[in-house]
Design an enzyme around this catalytic site. Sequence first.
Site, mmCIF file in Angstrom:
data_model
loop_
_atom_site.group_PDB
_atom_site.id
_atom_site.type_symbol
_atom_site.label_atom_id
_atom_site.label_comp_id
_atom_site.label_asym_id
_atom_site.label_seq_id
_atom_site.Cartn_x
_atom_site.Cartn_y
_atom_site.Cartn_z
ATOM 1 N N LYS A 1 51.885 42.139 33.872
ATOM 2 C CA LYS A 1 51.083 43.346 33.484
ATOM 3 C C LYS A 1 51.906 44.002 32.198
ATOM 4 C CE LYS A 1 49.930 43.833 38.347
ATOM 5 N NZ LYS A 1 49.944 44.348 39.407
ATOM 6 N N ARG B 1 54.298 38.507 43.801
ATOM 7 C CA ARG B 1 53.458 37.643 43.238
ATOM 8 C C ARG B 1 52.974 37.477 42.082
ATOM 9 N NH1 ARG B 1 48.889 40.143 40.614
ATOM 10 N NH2 ARG B 1 46.300 38.646 41.540
#
Length: 257
Positions: free
Chosen positions: A203, A237
């Site tokens: 991210k 994740r």
Amino acid sequence: MGILNVTPDSFSDGGMFVDRERALAHARRMVADGADIIDIGGESTRPGATPVPADVELDRVVPLVEALAREGIRVSVDTHKPVVMRAALAAGAGMINDVRALREPGAMEAAAAGHATVCLMHMQGYPGTMQAEPHYDDVVLEVRDFLVERAACCEAAGIARDRIVIDPGFGFGKTLAHNLALMRSLGVFKAAGYPVLVGLSRKSMLGGIAGRDVNERAAASVAAALAAIARGAAIVRVHDVRETVDALNVWQAIETG
Ligand code: 7PJ
């Protein structure tokens, strides 16, 4: 949890796994590398992404769920659409992962049918605009209270407590400072009594810290996953399954002596 994006426009692997055979091969590779769950997403949630009609999402996701479930692989489906949830569950999915925490009309009922696990994620705003001006008075307590309230709604709708996972939703309507505060206080989420899922893989928050482009964030992502597990996360994740599993194995061997 290994990420399988079957979208043409996801931020790090968009377009790579639109072809069904390539997608299946990638999922099998992640399982061989140690993933326990494969999270399939047929609609990108990145800021500014175009919404996908249900028939397109169904066509991308359902055949993969069927094929992987048939091989005994535990499958999660990343969707907010009730029609996709129902089809995914019928095809053998064991988990519904909803970045909108089952707030779409009909989503709660769709996810409640059957015995699948649900992952409730916090998001402030909507993908198109969520990063414009995120604001909280107390990010940790506000996100925690939202998730606990959504979990209570799920339980009232017949989803047993042991089917519920919560996720602070890193990067979804959050600044870097918000994300770091949530990470430092992950114990607050664990103390709410539900397993915690953390998604930080590749991210932009990590890109900002490490100064790396999206496909050069594996090391930063592994560090984030380890930090999350150390603070009590039950599920991470990730895109880089092999690297994450190696790091976790080393960490665990040290911790357990
Ligand atoms: C997350 C997710 C996350 C959960 C995405 C991306 C954007 N589901 N789906 N948690 N992120 N539960 O992978 O960067 O953080 S899509």
